[in-house]
Enzyme design. Structure first.
Site, PDB file in Angstrom:
ATOM      1  N   THR A  66       0.841  -1.182   0.000  1.00 42.83           N
ATOM      2  CA  THR A  66       0.000   0.000   0.000  1.00 42.83           C
ATOM      3  C   THR A  66       0.888   1.249   0.000  1.00 42.83           C
ATOM      4  O   THR A  66       2.091   1.172   0.243  1.00 42.83           O
ATOM      5  CB  THR A  66      -0.911   0.022   1.232  1.00 42.83           C
ATOM      6  OG1 THR A  66      -0.083   0.047   2.413  1.00 42.83           O
ATOM      7  CG2 THR A  66      -1.803  -1.209   1.273  1.00 42.83           C
ATOM      8  N   LYS A  81     -17.578  15.493   9.621  1.00 47.91           N
ATOM      9  CA  LYS A  81     -18.697  15.261  10.542  1.00 47.91           C
ATOM     10  C   LYS A  81     -19.133  16.603  11.110  1.00 47.91           C
ATOM     11  O   LYS A  81     -18.478  17.158  11.990  1.00 47.91           O
ATOM     12  CB  LYS A  81     -18.285  14.287  11.635  1.00 47.91           C
ATOM     13  CG  LYS A  81     -17.817  12.936  11.100  1.00 47.91           C
ATOM     14  CD  LYS A  81     -17.302  12.041  12.202  1.00 47.91           C
ATOM     15  CE  LYS A  81     -16.827  10.705  11.642  1.00 47.91           C
ATOM     16  NZ  LYS A  81     -15.614  10.840  10.797  1.00 47.91           N
ATOM     17  N   TRP A 109     -22.896  13.813   8.095  1.00 47.97           N
ATOM     18  CA  TRP A 109     -21.672  13.635   7.317  1.00 47.97           C
ATOM     19  C   TRP A 109     -21.741  14.438   6.023  1.00 47.97           C
ATOM     20  O   TRP A 109     -22.766  14.489   5.355  1.00 47.97           O
ATOM     21  CB  TRP A 109     -21.465  12.159   6.977  1.00 47.97           C
ATOM     22  CG  TRP A 109     -21.033  11.318   8.152  1.00 47.97           C
ATOM     23  CD1 TRP A 109     -20.921  11.722   9.444  1.00 47.97           C
ATOM     24  CD2 TRP A 109     -20.681   9.945   8.126  1.00 47.97           C
ATOM     25  NE1 TRP A 109     -20.514  10.684  10.228  1.00 47.97           N
ATOM     26  CE2 TRP A 109     -20.350   9.572   9.448  1.00 47.97           C
ATOM     27  CE3 TRP A 109     -20.592   8.980   7.129  1.00 47.97           C
ATOM     28  CZ2 TRP A 109     -19.948   8.293   9.790  1.00 47.97           C
ATOM     29  CZ3 TRP A 109     -20.195   7.699   7.465  1.00 47.97           C
ATOM     30  CH2 TRP A 109     -19.873   7.359   8.784  1.00 47.97           C
TER      31      TRP A 109
END
Length: 570
Positions: free
Chosen positions: A192, A444, A449
């Site tokens: 990754t 948030k 959201w």
């Protein structure tokens, strides 16, 4: 218990070597074209590629590389890197593609964590290799992807002893038979990007690699064909170039490799010279290409389709490709842990009968799964959420090319057999996925959201905006509110109030950013994605005007008792 009746079919393992053998046997004369580090354009065929991959296998075996050992690569997209995809895996070793754009400390960590026995590298990375070698004591040898003359010319200042790739291959005859391997044996190791902590390794199998190549080649997936000339702009060190080196071998497509030059002019000229019909890459690369063709007054004469992934494709980019240049955009989503393909935005027959704007809205999403992947969204309580295009939650996936666990990690990240992607998404009634954010990037605000991706897409549609990122800033009343960070286009200007007003009617009013900050450039990860973590760090002391307006909010300097000024990004 009744014994199951077994089928009476050949038990032929799905191996990576079967892909290159298929391409060489059935599409042997199809070209592979590479713009080389040496500066020229190299041409050969799939048949030549397999022979040299066999020579590489023989050379590595002669060096003592055993099945299961990792062979690293630090290389651009080119024919030698393609040989390194097939040579080690063909005899049972593991090809470990390393991202040279990572920090040197991360690269050293990856090489040591993988226990790479040898590392093949393009000569442009000689200074990097010199810096890495003392910190990678287990590497038995560094192999420069060139001949002796080229190495003498370009690597004379290197302190690290190197072997010549071409010399190693020249010592072998290529008369080698690929051994039959267990299809569940390891084939590739990809790490990754490591934006938070050390990178993690995803260890693919031969079986998962071949199945992924099949899935990618489906007409309603990437739709690669033997009639295509394919230019993968996505690097071969980025999740195996999204499987294109394998899917092109499976379909017999022509391959065109761009080497190290990924600027708009270089890509356009190569596309035109080689009559490229198909390409794939991340939005940041396509931004450079589109800017070039616009400024140069050029048109694509053969390019028909391009896959855009790595991060969300801005709707404005999709519309420019299709409406201005007549190039179809295939919006895709996936991740390293998924080999990487998960979804692609292709329409069914019924969906293609809808009004054009409705079709476009669907194709601006990340799309539906391809066979081999299943997905769901779950709420904070872990329960499945409805596919209504409204409810959004954590995205989970599973399938034969999705990891079970990370390399050299005993604990599995799976939740009830599903891999939690870290993305927040909606799924509509058509089964189309829309990534609304990474879970760590969602804003948030007041218990609700806000999608930073949606905010960014609106900004990028403004003609004066070259690039935009939306991050959360702390707020005394709403907990978090959105800050838009913008890079203006060259020779164009736009003010804060104009951009704020641009959102009217495009998003809910409470989603509109509280402020806009203008910068010269945005930080990106090694794979071209916006580096939100770095951006939040740069703006961690930023104070929104709306926060200053809140009564009784301690937003003053201790020494001056005056409102704090917003710092310039560091």
């Amino acid at each position: 218990m009744t014994t199951p009746l077994l089928g009476q079919m050949m038990d032929v393992p799905l191996t990576v070597s079967s892909l290159i053998a298929h391409a060489a046997r059935h599409f042997g004369d199809t070209e592979i074209v590479s713009r080389r580090i040496e500066g020229d354009v190299h041409r050969y065929t799939w048949r030549d590629c397999e022979r040299r991959a066999k020579q590489l296998a023989q050379a590595l075996i002669a060096l003592g590389v055993q099945p299961g050992e990792r062979v690293g690569t630090l290389a651009w997209n080119g024919y030698r890197h393609l040989e390194a995809y097939y040579g080690p895996t063909g005899f049972g070793a593991v090809c470990h593609t390393i991202n040279p754009r990572l920090f040197p400390e991360q690269i050293a960590f990856i090489i040591n964590h993988a226990d790479d026995s040898y590392v093949l590298f393009d000569m442009t990375f000689a200074p990097l290799v010199d810096g890495l070698a003392p910190h990678c004591p287990k590497v038995r040898g560094w192999i420069a992807l060139g001949d002796e003359a080229c190495i003498a010319e370009h690597l004379s200042s290197m302190k690290t002893p190197v072997l010549s790739y071409e010399t190693l291959l020249a010592a072998q005859d290529g008369e080698y038979t690929w051994p039959q391997l267990d299809e569940r044996a390891a084939s590739y190791l990809c790490y990754t990007s490591g934006t938070t902590g050390n990178p993690k390794g995803a260890l693919y199998s031969h079986r998962s690699t071949v199945l992924h190549a099949y899935g990618a080649s489906l007409p309603d997936a990437m739709g690669l064909s033997g009639r295509d000339a394919v230019l993968p702009v996505v690097p071969m060190f980025h999740v195996n170039a999204w499987g294109i080196p394998h899917a092109t071998a499976l379909t017999g497509a022509k391959l065109v490799f761009p080497g190290k030059d990924l600027d708009g002019k270089s890509l356009f000229e190569l596309m035109e010279a080689e009559r490229v019909t198909y390409s794939a890459g991340v939005p940041t690369v396509w931004l450079g290409l589109l800017n070039y063709v616009k400024e140069a007054g050029q048109r694509f004469s053969t390019l028909q389709r391009t896959v855009i992934g790595g991060s969300a494709c801005p709707p404005a980019m999709l519309r420019t490709f299709e409406d201005v240049y007549n190039v179809e955009v295939i919006h895709a989503w996936g991740m390293t842990e998924m080999s990487p393909l998960g979804t692609l935005a292709k329409l069914t027959w019924e969906q293609s009968q809808r009004p054009p704007e409705a079709q476009r809205k669907l194709r601006e999403k990340q799309g539906h799964v391809i066979y081999g992947v299943d997905m769901k969204i779950v709420g904070e309580d872990g329960r499945d959420l409805p596919w209504d295009g409204v409810a959004f939650g954590d995205l989970h996936v599973r399938g034969p090319w999705v990891i079970d666990r990370y390399f050299r990690k005993d604990d599995s990240p799976l939740i009830n057999g599903w891999f939690p992607t870290g993305d927040v998404a909606t799924i509509d009634r058509d089964g189309f996925l829309q990534i609304t954010d990474r879970s760590k990037d969602v804003i948030k605000s007041g218990g609700e959201w806000i999608s930073s991706i949606d905010i960014e897409n609106v900004a990028i549609a403004h003609p004066a905006v070259a690039e935009a990122a939306c991050i959360a800033c702390s707020h005394p009343k709403w907990t978090e509110r959105p800050l838009l960070v913008v890079v203006r286009r060259p020779d164009m200007n736009v003010a804060r109030d104009e951009l704020i007003a641009f959102y009217d009617g495009k998003v809910a009013k409470w989603w509109i950013p509280d402020d806009v900050a203008f910068v010269d450039e945005l930080p990106h990860t090694a794979t071209g994605k916006l580096q939100k973590l770095k951006l939040r760090e740069l703006f961690r002391d930023y104070v929104l005007p709306s926060a200053l307006a809140v009564d009784n909010c301690p937003l003053t300097d201790e020494e001056t008792d005056k409102p704090r000024a917003n710092p310039a990004p560091r």
